[in-house]
Scaffold this motif. Structure first.
Motif, PDB file in Angstrom:
ATOM      1  N   VAL A  51     -59.545  45.772 -52.770  1.00 56.04           N
ATOM      2  CA  VAL A  51     -58.127  46.014 -52.522  1.00 56.04           C
ATOM      3  C   VAL A  51     -57.447  46.493 -53.797  1.00 56.04           C
ATOM      4  O   VAL A  51     -57.846  46.123 -54.899  1.00 56.04           O
ATOM      5  CB  VAL A  51     -57.407  44.744 -51.988  1.00 56.04           C
ATOM      6  CG1 VAL A  51     -57.941  44.362 -50.632  1.00 56.04           C
ATOM      7  CG2 VAL A  51     -57.558  43.580 -52.945  1.00 56.04           C
ATOM      8  N   ALA A  52     -56.410  47.327 -53.627  1.00 55.91           N
ATOM      9  CA  ALA A  52     -55.664  47.869 -54.766  1.00 55.91           C
ATOM     10  C   ALA A  52     -54.304  48.332 -54.281  1.00 55.91           C
ATOM     11  O   ALA A  52     -54.121  48.591 -53.087  1.00 55.91           O
ATOM     12  CB  ALA A  52     -56.420  49.044 -55.376  1.00 55.91           C
ATOM     13  N   PRO A  53     -53.334  48.468 -55.199  1.00 52.47           N
ATOM     14  CA  PRO A  53     -52.066  49.062 -54.791  1.00 52.47           C
ATOM     15  C   PRO A  53     -52.322  50.466 -54.251  1.00 52.47           C
ATOM     16  O   PRO A  53     -53.213  51.174 -54.736  1.00 52.47           O
ATOM     17  CB  PRO A  53     -51.261  49.127 -56.091  1.00 52.47           C
ATOM     18  CG  PRO A  53     -51.943  48.221 -57.049  1.00 52.47           C
ATOM     19  CD  PRO A  53     -53.379  48.153 -56.625  1.00 52.47           C
ATOM     20  N   LEU A  71     -47.397  37.466 -47.723  1.00 56.02           N
ATOM     21  CA  LEU A  71     -47.523  38.412 -46.622  1.00 56.02           C
ATOM     22  C   LEU A  71     -48.990  38.444 -46.222  1.00 56.02           C
ATOM     23  O   LEU A  71     -49.863  38.165 -47.041  1.00 56.02           O
ATOM     24  CB  LEU A  71     -47.088  39.806 -47.075  1.00 56.02           C
ATOM     25  CG  LEU A  71     -45.748  39.895 -47.807  1.00 56.02           C
ATOM     26  CD1 LEU A  71     -45.556  41.291 -48.389  1.00 56.02           C
ATOM     27  CD2 LEU A  71     -44.621  39.542 -46.868  1.00 56.02           C
ATOM     28  N   PHE A  72     -49.283  38.801 -44.970  1.00 55.57           N
ATOM     29  CA  PHE A  72     -50.678  38.939 -44.596  1.00 55.57           C
ATOM     30  C   PHE A  72     -50.839  39.917 -43.454  1.00 55.57           C
ATOM     31  O   PHE A  72     -49.895  40.232 -42.738  1.00 55.57           O
ATOM     32  CB  PHE A  72     -51.309  37.583 -44.249  1.00 55.57           C
ATOM     33  CG  PHE A  72     -50.972  37.065 -42.883  1.00 55.57           C
ATOM     34  CD1 PHE A  72     -51.772  37.362 -41.779  1.00 55.57           C
ATOM     35  CD2 PHE A  72     -49.856  36.269 -42.678  1.00 55.57           C
ATOM     36  CE1 PHE A  72     -51.472  36.874 -40.514  1.00 55.57           C
ATOM     37  CE2 PHE A  72     -49.544  35.771 -41.424  1.00 55.57           C
ATOM     38  CZ  PHE A  72     -50.345  36.080 -40.332  1.00 55.57           C
ATOM     39  N   ALA A  73     -52.073  40.382 -43.312  1.00 61.06           N
ATOM     40  CA  ALA A  73     -52.436  41.263 -42.202  1.00 61.06           C
ATOM     41  C   ALA A  73     -53.855  40.928 -41.766  1.00 61.06           C
ATOM     42  O   ALA A  73     -54.726  40.701 -42.602  1.00 61.06           O
ATOM     43  CB  ALA A  73     -52.359  42.725 -42.623  1.00 61.06           C
ATOM     44  N   GLY A  75     -50.003  40.201 -55.948  1.00 62.07           N
ATOM     45  CA  GLY A  75     -51.420  39.861 -56.007  1.00 62.07           C
ATOM     46  C   GLY A  75     -52.018  40.084 -54.632  1.00 62.07           C
ATOM     47  O   GLY A  75     -51.360  39.832 -53.617  1.00 62.07           O
ATOM     48  N   TYR A  76     -53.251  40.591 -54.577  1.00 65.51           N
ATOM     49  CA  TYR A  76     -53.894  40.916 -53.305  1.00 65.51           C
ATOM     50  C   TYR A  76     -55.226  40.174 -53.187  1.00 65.51           C
ATOM     51  O   TYR A  76     -55.980  40.097 -54.149  1.00 65.51           O
ATOM     52  CB  TYR A  76     -54.206  42.417 -53.201  1.00 65.51           C
ATOM     53  CG  TYR A  76     -53.112  43.322 -53.678  1.00 65.51           C
ATOM     54  CD1 TYR A  76     -51.935  43.467 -52.957  1.00 65.51           C
ATOM     55  CD2 TYR A  76     -53.249  44.049 -54.853  1.00 65.51           C
ATOM     56  CE1 TYR A  76     -50.931  44.315 -53.394  1.00 65.51           C
ATOM     57  CE2 TYR A  76     -52.252  44.895 -55.298  1.00 65.51           C
ATOM     58  CZ  TYR A  76     -51.090  45.026 -54.564  1.00 65.51           C
ATOM     59  OH  TYR A  76     -50.100  45.853 -54.998  1.00 65.51           O
ATOM     60  N   VAL A  77     -55.513  39.686 -51.999  1.00 63.30           N
ATOM     61  CA  VAL A  77     -56.801  39.066 -51.706  1.00 63.30           C
ATOM     62  C   VAL A  77     -57.267  39.586 -50.354  1.00 63.30           C
ATOM     63  O   VAL A  77     -56.531  39.497 -49.369  1.00 63.30           O
ATOM     64  CB  VAL A  77     -56.705  37.525 -51.651  1.00 63.30           C
ATOM     65  CG1 VAL A  77     -58.059  36.920 -51.311  1.00 63.30           C
ATOM     66  CG2 VAL A  77     -56.168  36.963 -52.950  1.00 63.30           C
ATOM     67  N   GLY A  78     -58.460  40.134 -50.300  1.00 66.42           N
ATOM     68  CA  GLY A  78     -59.004  40.634 -49.049  1.00 66.42           C
ATOM     69  C   GLY A  78     -60.366  40.038 -48.777  1.00 66.42           C
ATOM     70  O   GLY A  78     -61.112  39.724 -49.710  1.00 66.42           O
ATOM     71  N   ALA A  93     -54.280  39.185 -47.738  1.00 62.55           N
ATOM     72  CA  ALA A  93     -53.148  38.357 -48.137  1.00 62.55           C
ATOM     73  C   ALA A  93     -52.502  38.989 -49.359  1.00 62.55           C
ATOM     74  O   ALA A  93     -53.202  39.461 -50.259  1.00 62.55           O
ATOM     75  CB  ALA A  93     -53.587  36.930 -48.455  1.00 62.55           C
ATOM     76  N   VAL A  94     -51.169  39.006 -49.375  1.00 63.55           N
ATOM     77  CA  VAL A  94     -50.423  39.606 -50.471  1.00 63.55           C
ATOM     78  C   VAL A  94     -49.375  38.600 -50.930  1.00 63.55           C
ATOM     79  O   VAL A  94     -48.569  38.138 -50.119  1.00 63.55           O
ATOM     80  CB  VAL A  94     -49.743  40.927 -50.030  1.00 63.55           C
ATOM     81  CG1 VAL A  94     -48.897  41.507 -51.144  1.00 63.55           C
ATOM     82  CG2 VAL A  94     -50.783  41.927 -49.554  1.00 63.55           C
ATOM     83  N   LEU A  95     -49.392  38.269 -52.217  1.00 67.94           N
ATOM     84  CA  LEU A  95     -48.372  37.389 -52.768  1.00 67.94           C
ATOM     85  C   LEU A  95     -47.402  38.265 -53.533  1.00 67.94           C
ATOM     86  O   LEU A  95     -47.720  38.821 -54.579  1.00 67.94           O
ATOM     87  CB  LEU A  95     -48.996  36.351 -53.706  1.00 67.94           C
ATOM     88  CG  LEU A  95     -48.037  35.342 -54.300  1.00 67.94           C
ATOM     89  CD1 LEU A  95     -47.268  34.601 -53.218  1.00 67.94           C
ATOM     90  CD2 LEU A  95     -48.777  34.378 -55.192  1.00 67.94           C
TER      91      LEU A  95
END
Length: 134
Positions: free
Chosen positions: A103-105, A43-45, A82-85, A131-133
């Motif tokens: 980034v965090a939940p 997913l992404f934004a 997993g998050y990547v910003g 980006a969110v995996l």
């Protein structure tokens, strides 16, 4: 499955040999070996500094909570993702101002991610890519 990427090297990079290309192509697999289900999604934004969702995949909304603080909501639970910003331009053709992203939940919202943007060590509004995996 063969990679569809160009085999020509980019400026400054050596051109890969046929053996390297074949080895890399043989390693294209699903996400299952990484402990992710076959149904995993990326997913992404892409978000402007004012909190506008410019584009994305699975992203449904963004809320600017305060200076440099955002909530990005997705169409599925991302609690264990997993998050990547990164700071990045919301529109093409220009660079984003320097800055950092954390980034965090999102506490209490399982389908959201909390994003903080910084400039000079302070919370400041910055455009970002997330980006969110999941």
């Amino acid at each position: 499955m063969s990679s569809t990427r160009s085999r020509r090297g980019a400026a400054g990079q050596p051109v890969p040999g046929a053996e390297e290309v074949a080895r890399a192509d043989s390693q294209i697999t699903s996400c299952t070996p990484a402990g992710l289900p076959a149904s995993a999604r990326v997913l992404f934004a892409v978000v402007s500094a004012d909190g506008t969702l410019v584009r994305g995949l699975g992203a449904t909304s963004v809320t600017r909570l305060a200076a440099g603080m955002y909530q990005v909501v997705f169409d599925q639970d991302v609690t264990h993702a997993g998050y990547v910003g990164t700071v990045g331009p919301a529109a093409g053709g220009k660079l984003a101002p320097q800055g950092a992203v954390a980034v965090a939940p999102r506490t209490g919202i399982p389908n959201a991610v909390f994003v903080e943007t910084y400039g000079g060590g302070e919370h400041v509004d910055r455009p970002f890519h997330l980006a969110v995996l999941a």
